[in-house]
Design an enzyme around this catalytic site. Structure first.
Site, PDB file in Angstrom:
ATOM      1  CG  HIS A  46       3.859  80.645 -33.845  1.00 39.71           C
ATOM      2  ND1 HIS A  46       3.102  80.925 -33.084  1.00 39.71           N
ATOM      3  CD2 HIS A  46       4.953  81.147 -34.154  1.00 39.71           C
ATOM      4  CE1 HIS A  46       3.853  81.864 -32.292  1.00 39.71           C
ATOM      5  NE2 HIS A  46       5.010  82.185 -32.985  1.00 39.71           N
ATOM      6  CE  LYS A 229      14.668  42.327 -37.981  1.00 38.22           C
ATOM      7  NZ  LYS A 229      15.495  41.121 -37.577  1.00 38.22           N
ATOM      8  CG  ASP A 231      19.640  36.547 -39.637  1.00 41.55           C
ATOM      9  OD1 ASP A 231      19.440  36.382 -38.511  1.00 41.55           O
ATOM     10  OD2 ASP A 231      19.691  36.116 -40.741  1.00 41.55           O
TER      11      ASP A 231
END
Length: 824
Positions: A46, A229, A231
């Site tokens: 818990h 992301k 490139d």
């Protein structure tokens, strides 16, 4: 006494829990109040939710833990007040004590009441804001009116709807059901503390990067952080003694291509560091543009290049890869904060809200996002801790030819693209748009060196007239609309050439289900499943090629053996420079040794540079089942390893003594020789392990701490050999010459010199009949009939039948040699 019930339940002579008087009361609005959530592995897991108020911690037990989803209402059972000092408690509550079990701090921070706390507690409706590492935003505690099993009340812990709400959010425990800890706890073990204090004198060479798995949906929950992301070109920066080197994702040194970034990193306020990031060029809207990056590099206009850094692997000699990602990023942010160089930028992240961030990224026409488990360690492979989600289909392809141009563009019409399936190149369509004058000029220059008469495509090769064929090698980055049912691209657009990727590593990228990716490590943790033959047939070429003619053992059989037992093999192989005996046509045909790398290598193999007399040479290393697969594909199934690893090449951690029988020596005498050496080693307090070589004799392995030089280890092993020859000169010799070896065993210590190798445990031997270098227990030795007893078939039977790994404790030994003085 405010803490009477707390004290009454505990024996402080036994438990390490804090015994404390209440903190001096302070006005709620005058100071920050702490909150803590403790993960409590008692009889049932818990989470103890505690809020500082009135000099104590008001406490609730929440069985399923808090959730950021406003629709999920968590039961919270009120328990006794705890001292404020309990907010920093982590450890084990002993058995038979109240709440016995391990306690971790799952989250902590400050909380701000909304309205009167006293009134809220009295009425059963308390509202507040949390500012923690995981929990944020506005919350409520609502009393249900139903008492729990004791005198205390039941409440509901509920998230208010705000910008921090996360649908379907669930708690990720620090310790899983198998007892594995997902992160280092704040009170680290002494072993971990010691490890973190260790500093290397010299940074390791290129580290194979951690890669993201492509998935079809964004993960949600507070465990995940999300980054843009980019490139561009993945780049690893090594800063040491004022010098900077910049490596591509495959380990190529591209330092000279980035003079501005190189100069900026030289001003970093650290003696040494290894940074991981991506070099990009941004368009006017602040988006990374790969074609602009290509144009900048071709024209040597590199002033616009920016290095976005998202990870920190080493700092001031300390290896940070075992630290949680969120800790590494905190250190990185602090390191870059003082740099003040516009070409070097920290790649920031957002915790949670992945789907919303992905939608924004796509609306803004970005490539996508990378999602990372904030508690993940840095692992040089592709896995489930980092995943990527793309806004549009976008990948690399091999250029296998081109069509003739027409109209305004007479140079060429379209590029013919392909992907590899095993060793075969499949045609997947054309790309005829997206070119600029600069990219056309660059492509035409490269065509001249690649022209050939025959189509390179093995599958679905086009047959139209006016087609020119090229030798595979050039790689194009392309965005496209979708795939047809027969694997042909639609609406492809050229973005640029990739010079940092090998053609052989290009295959169709398929986004995996997020559930499948997340479940994979759980399945592997239980037991690495046997790899199906069907899967392996798609991964290797010529799977039915016969490698052992007498037994009809195929390339598929060999590959499957190495994949099925990768978990046993890799710990002995990981990051060691390799010397490979390759038999691409089988053991009955010509075989050859390869130790130096020539040309490009598969992504799953990592090069390590080692200085030799003739210059610096590159060797293979690997650390994954994919690396073993690459060796199988190469026909390299007899594997020899150095006695050191790539991060400490000059400091061996292994001694191998080889009992090599001369003419007239019986197997019984070889067995006696290994036992005689064990007696000597036992006398020196050195633990040893035994292996049937699969060749002519036995190998005795002695694991040692990597704190000695090669000369020391070779000298020590020679002393062992000479001691045996002195004790029994009629049976043993330490001399290599053939004359000295007649009817004697050569105790071969020469495998312990710099550059020498020994066959890897579980390696197949490239002989007429298959045999495996099999680890065994010392007590098994007298039952072994000969050094080549374990054919491939018998080796598999033996591994399946044995009850335990005879070398399971091997890596527990980090032995020092009492007669040697460490050089480290």
């Amino acid at each position: 006494m405010p803490l009477k019930e707390y004290v009454k339940k505990r024996d402080f002579k036994i438990t390490s829990e804090p015994k404390s008087t209440p903190r001096k009361k302070r006005k709620d609005q005058e100071a920050h109040l702490m909150f803590v959530v403790q993960e409590h592995h008692a009889s049932h897991l818990h989470y103890d939710f505690r809020l500082e108020f009135n000099g104590v911690l008001k406490s609730w037990a929440v069985p399923k833990g808090p959730s950021h989803d406003p629709k999920i209402k968590r039961l919270a059972v009120e328990v006794e007040d705890h001292p404020v000092s309990y907010g920093s408690f982590e450890g084990v509550i002993p058995e038979k004590q109240y709440g016995a079990g391990r306690v971790y701090i799952w989250d902590t921070g400050t909380w701000e009441p909304i309205g009167s706390v006293r009134e809220g507690l009295k009425k059963g409706h308390l509202e507040f804001k949390l500012k923690g590492k995981k929990l944020h935003g506005q919350w409520m505690l609502l009393r249900t009116g139903r008492p729990a099993s004791g005198r205390k009340s039941q409440w509901l812990l509920v998230k208010r709807t705000d910008e921090y709400a996360i649908p379907n959010d669930e708690v990720v425990p620090i310790e899983d059901e198998e007892g594995n800890v997902r992160r280092s706890t704040r009170k680290a073990s002494s072993a971990l503390k010691k490890k973190r204090k260790e500093h290397v004198k010299r940074l390791p060479d290129f580290i194979r990067p951690m890669l993201a798995e492509l998935v079809s949906e964004v993960p949600e929950g507070t465990r995940w952080i999300h980054e843009t992301k980019f490139d561009g070109y993945r780049t690893q920066a090594h800063i040491e003694k004022g010098k900077v080197r910049l490596y591509t994702r495959s380990g190529l040194d591209w330092s000279e291509k980035y003079p501005g970034i190189l100069k900026s990193l030289q001003k970093l306020s650290a003696d040494n560091a290894i940074l991981d990031g991506e070099i990009v060029v941004l368009d006017k809207e602040g988006r990374s543009d790969f074609q602009r990056l290509q144009n900048s590099l071709k024209s040597h206009d590199v002033n616009d290049l920016i290095f976005y850094v998202f990870d920190l692997l080493f700092l001031q000699g300390e290896d940070l890869r075992e630290r949680p990602l969120i800790e590494r990023k905190e250190l990185l942010k602090a390191l870059l904060a003082d740099l003040n160089q516009p070409l070097i930028r920290y790649s920031d992240h957002m915790a949670g809200h992945g789907k919303a961030l992905f939608k924004e990224a796509c609306d803004y026409q970005l490539e996508g996002i990378i999602s990372k488990d904030q508690e993940s360690t840095y692992q040089s492979r592709r896995g489930s801790s980092w995943v990527k989600t793309k806004c549009k289909l976008h990948q690399e392809f091999v250029i296998g030819g081109y069509t003739e141009g027409t109209g305004a563009r007479s140079s060429f019409g379209a590029l013919l693209l392909g992907v590899y399936e095993g060793d075969q190149l499949r045609y997947v369509g054309k790309v005829g748009t997206g070119f600029t004058e600069k990219s056309i000029e660059d492509i035409l220059k490269k065509f001249a060196r690649k022209e050939q008469k025959k189509s390179p495509f093995d599958i679905k090769s086009p047959r139209e007239r006016g087609t020119h064929w090229l030798k595979p090698g050039l790689v194009a980055e392309v965005t496209f609309g979708n795939w047809t049912s027969d694997k042909i691209l639609r609406t492809a657009v050229f973005l640029g050439l990739r010079e940092d990727k090998s053609a052989k590593e290009i295959h169709i990228e398929k986004a995996k289900s997020l559930d499948d990716v997340m479940e994979a490590p759980k399945r592997a943790a239980k037991k690495r499943p046997s790899v199906s033959e069907g899967t392996l047939r798609q991964e290797i070429s010529n799977p039915d090629k016969i490698l052992y003619a007498k037994e009809k053992i195929t390339k598929l059989d060999v590959t499957k053996f190495y994949q099925d037992y990768a978990d046993l093999i890799l710990p002995h192989l990981k990051d060691r420079p390799l010397n490979l005996l390759r038999c691409p046509e089988g053991t009955s045909k010509q075989c050859f040794f390869q130790k130096h790398i020539s040309g490009k290598i598969p992504e799953s193999l990592t090069p390590v540079s080692i200085k030799e007399r003739s210059g610096t040479k590159s060797y293979f290393t690997l650390d994954s089942p994919e690396g073993l697969l690459a060796l199988s594909q190469m026909g390299a199934f007899e594997i020899h390893v150095w006695g050191s690893r790539r991060e400490a090449v000059e400091h061996p951690d292994l001694i191998v003594m080889d009992f090599d029988p001369g003419p007239g020596v019986s197997w019984k005498q070889v067995v006696q020789g290994a036992e005689d050496l064990k007696e000597i080693l036992d006398g020196l307090g050195l633990k040893s392990f035994l292996k049937v070589s699969g060749g002519k004799g036995l190998h005795v392995h002695i694991p040692v701490a990597p704190i000695y030089s090669w000369d020391q280890i070779k000298s020590f092993s020679q002393t062992l050999a000479q001691e045996m020859a002195q004790r029994n000169p009629d049976l043993y010799t330490a001399t290599l010459s053939k004359k000295a070896r007649d009817k004697k065993i050569f105790v071969d210590y020469l495998r312990n010199g710099r550059g020498a190798t020994a066959v890897m445990p579980y390696s197949l031997r490239a002989r007429d009949k298959s045999s495996v270098a099999m680890p065994i227990e010392w007590k098994e030795l007298r039952k072994i009939k000969g050094p080549d007893q374990f054919t491939l078939e018998k080796a598999i039977e033996h591994i399946k039948r044995r009850k335990t790994d005879p070398w399971k404790d091997y890596f527990k030994y980090n032995q020092k040699i009492s007669i040697l003085k460490p050089v480290l």
